[in-house]
Design a protein around this motif. Structure first.
Motif, short mmCIF file in Angstrom:
data_model
loop_
_atom_site.label_atom_id
_atom_site.label_comp_id
_atom_site.label_asym_id
_atom_site.label_seq_id
_atom_site.Cartn_x
_atom_site.Cartn_y
_atom_site.Cartn_z
N GLU A 21 0.86 -1.10 0.10
CA GLU A 21 -0.19 -0.44 0.52
C GLU A 21 0.70 1.12 0.07
N VAL A 22 2.20 1.02 0.16
CA VAL A 22 2.70 2.40 0.41
C VAL A 22 3.50 2.50 -1.00
N ASN A 23 4.39 1.35 -1.39
CA ASN A 23 5.34 1.65 -2.65
C ASN A 23 4.77 1.19 -3.43
N TYR A 25 2.84 2.96 -5.41
CA TYR A 25 3.69 4.56 -6.94
C TYR A 25 4.75 4.80 -6.29
N LEU A 26 5.72 3.51 -5.88
CA LEU A 26 7.24 3.75 -5.71
C LEU A 26 8.27 2.77 -6.87
N ASP A 27 8.39 3.22 -7.74
CA ASP A 27 8.72 2.14 -8.57
C ASP A 27 9.54 1.68 -8.44
N GLY A 84 10.47 14.69 -3.93
CA GLY A 84 10.26 13.36 -3.80
C GLY A 84 9.57 12.61 -2.49
N ILE A 85 8.82 11.93 -1.87
CA ILE A 85 8.01 12.09 -1.00
C ILE A 85 7.57 9.90 -0.85
N CYS A 86 8.19 9.98 1.01
CA CYS A 86 7.19 8.56 1.24
C CYS A 86 7.44 8.83 2.76
N LEU A 87 5.71 8.74 3.19
CA LEU A 87 5.10 8.20 4.65
C LEU A 87 5.26 7.19 4.70
N PHE A 88 6.44 6.60 4.88
CA PHE A 88 6.37 4.85 5.02
C PHE A 88 5.45 4.41 6.04
N LEU A 97 0.55 16.16 7.08
CA LEU A 97 1.66 15.36 7.02
C LEU A 97 2.69 15.73 5.63
N GLY A 98 2.12 15.09 4.42
CA GLY A 98 2.91 15.12 3.34
C GLY A 98 2.62 16.87 2.69
N SER A 99 2.34 17.56 2.76
CA SER A 99 2.34 19.28 1.86
C SER A 99 2.92 19.80 3.62
N GLU A 125 -2.93 8.07 -10.84
CA GLU A 125 -4.12 7.35 -10.55
C GLU A 125 -3.81 7.39 -8.08
N ASN A 126 -2.57 8.55 -8.39
CA ASN A 126 -2.46 9.19 -6.76
C ASN A 126 -2.84 10.08 -6.70
N ILE A 127 -4.08 10.10 -6.16
CA ILE A 127 -4.76 10.94 -6.23
C ILE A 127 -4.14 12.22 -4.28
N ALA A 128 -3.62 11.16 -3.70
CA ALA A 128 -3.46 11.72 -2.26
C ALA A 128 -1.73 12.56 -2.85
C1 COA Z 1 1.29 11.00 -0.78
C2 COA Z 1 1.69 11.11 0.78
C3 COA Z 1 2.56 12.49 0.89
C4 COA Z 1 0.34 11.76 1.20
O1 COA Z 1 0.64 12.13 2.72
P1 COA Z 1 -0.66 12.65 3.55
O2 COA Z 1 -0.17 13.51 4.86
O3 COA Z 1 -1.17 11.38 4.07
O4 COA Z 1 -1.94 12.92 2.79
P2 COA Z 1 -3.25 13.38 3.45
O5 COA Z 1 -4.01 11.50 3.37
O6 COA Z 1 -3.20 14.20 4.49
O7 COA Z 1 -3.97 13.39 1.84
C5 COA Z 1 -4.06 14.38 1.22
C6 COA Z 1 -5.69 14.82 0.71
O8 COA Z 1 -5.05 13.21 -0.72
C7 COA Z 1 -6.74 12.74 -0.39
N1 COA Z 1 -6.79 11.60 0.10
C8 COA Z 1 -5.57 10.34 0.45
N2 COA Z 1 -6.02 9.51 0.08
C9 COA Z 1 -6.61 9.25 -1.05
C10 COA Z 1 -6.96 8.58 -1.95
N3 COA Z 1 -6.35 7.21 -2.20
N4 COA Z 1 -8.53 8.69 -3.05
C11 COA Z 1 -8.52 9.80 -2.67
N5 COA Z 1 -8.15 10.82 -2.20
C12 COA Z 1 -6.76 10.19 -1.39
C13 COA Z 1 -6.94 13.74 1.19
O9 COA Z 1 -8.84 13.13 1.57
C14 COA Z 1 -6.14 14.99 1.23
O10 COA Z 1 -7.94 15.22 0.28
P3 COA Z 1 -7.52 17.14 0.89
O11 COA Z 1 -6.76 17.87 1.23
O12 COA Z 1 -9.03 17.01 -0.27
O13 COA Z 1 -8.45 16.68 2.50
C15 COA Z 1 1.27 10.00 1.36
O14 COA Z 1 0.63 8.72 1.23
C16 COA Z 1 2.70 8.90 1.17
O15 COA Z 1 3.65 9.06 1.70
N6 COA Z 1 2.06 7.83 0.37
C17 COA Z 1 3.77 6.48 -0.63
C18 COA Z 1 4.35 6.99 -0.62
C19 COA Z 1 4.09 7.51 -1.83
O16 COA Z 1 2.45 7.30 -2.71
N7 COA Z 1 4.15 8.93 -2.15
C20 COA Z 1 3.79 10.00 -3.04
C21 COA Z 1 4.91 9.49 -4.81
S1 COA Z 1 4.76 10.72 -6.07
#
Ligand code: COA
Length: 167
Positions: A21-23, A25-27, A84-88, A97-99, A125-128
């Motif tokens: 679930e964490v990796n 989107y991390l090729d 690049g970011i990874c909250l593992f 926290l990410g932003s 696909e990586n909406i977050a």
């Molecule tokens: C991507 C990542 C940095 C996001 O960090 P975070 O601080 O946990 O982000 P949040 O959960 O607070 O979400 C930010 C926004 O995305 C939305 N979101 C989170 N997961 C979502 C999902 N699966 N689908 C749609 N939207 C989602 C949240 O609702 C929030 O939206 P809002 O700003 O409109 O309220 C973190 O999940 C991560 O490190 N993931 C694994 C590694 C990764 O994918 N890195 C990025 C590679 S490009």
């Protein structure tokens, strides 16, 4: 946040990187199973690199870091870099926290390193991730359709940048 050291490594870091679930989107991370050794090598390479900084991210008072933010490909002529970011540690997801950490590292890179352009790519696909970069002040620059394969299919990578266009 501070640059990550070898002493900071902990089993949760390696386990988190191997979590599908964490990796997802991390090729590079998911291509091979991560081990204490591969993660140590990664930390060492970044410590020794002149064009990368790997930050560890800690929640206030936490013993172990919960994520990393990496500036890499720092280029001194055009003054550009990638981020690049990874909250593992999934327990910290959903708190924006990410932003916050992207905004802090980006501000440091623009103000202190005097970079002009910090770039991030995210699978469509990586909406977050996309919401996270937009919330950190990045703007969408362009899409790269079909070049990269995500879960067996050509996908779109969306490119975002934070800029300070003073030269
Ligand atoms: C991507 C990542 C940095 C996001 O960090 P975070 O601080 O946990 O982000 P949040 O959960 O607070 O979400 C930010 C926004 O995305 C939305 N979101 C989170 N997961 C979502 C999902 N699966 N689908 C749609 N939207 C989602 C949240 O609702 C929030 O939206 P809002 O700003 O409109 O309220 C973190 O999940 C991560 O490190 N993931 C694994 C590694 C990764 O994918 N890195 C990025 C590679 S490009």
């Amino acid at each position: 946040m501070r640059p990550l050291k070898l002493e900071d490594l902990h089993p949760g870091y390696v386990a988190g990187l191997n979590d599908p679930e964490v990796n997802r989107y991390l090729d590079g991370v998911k291509r091979v199973a991560q081990t204490e050794q591969s993660v140590s090598e990664f930390v060492k390479q970044n410590q020794q690199s002149e064009n990368a900084v790997l930050f560890g991210v800690w929640l206030n008072g936490a013993q172990h870091h919960c994520g990393t933010v990496r500036l890499h490909g720092i280029e001194s002529h055009h003054k550009t870099a990638h981020i690049g970011i990874c909250l593992f540690d999934k327990s910290v997801w959903g708190k924006k926290l990410g932003s916050k950490v992207i905004e802090a590292v980006t501000r440091w890179a623009l103000d202190k390193l005097k970079l002009r352009w910090i770039e991030a790519g995210a699978y469509s696909e990586n909406i977050a991730s996309q919401k996270t970069f937009l919330a950190a002040g990045y703007e969408w620059i362009y899409d790269i359709p079909d070049k990269y394969i995500f879960e067996g299919k050509p996908s779109t990578v969306k490119v975002y940048a934070a800029k300070s266009l003073a030269v």
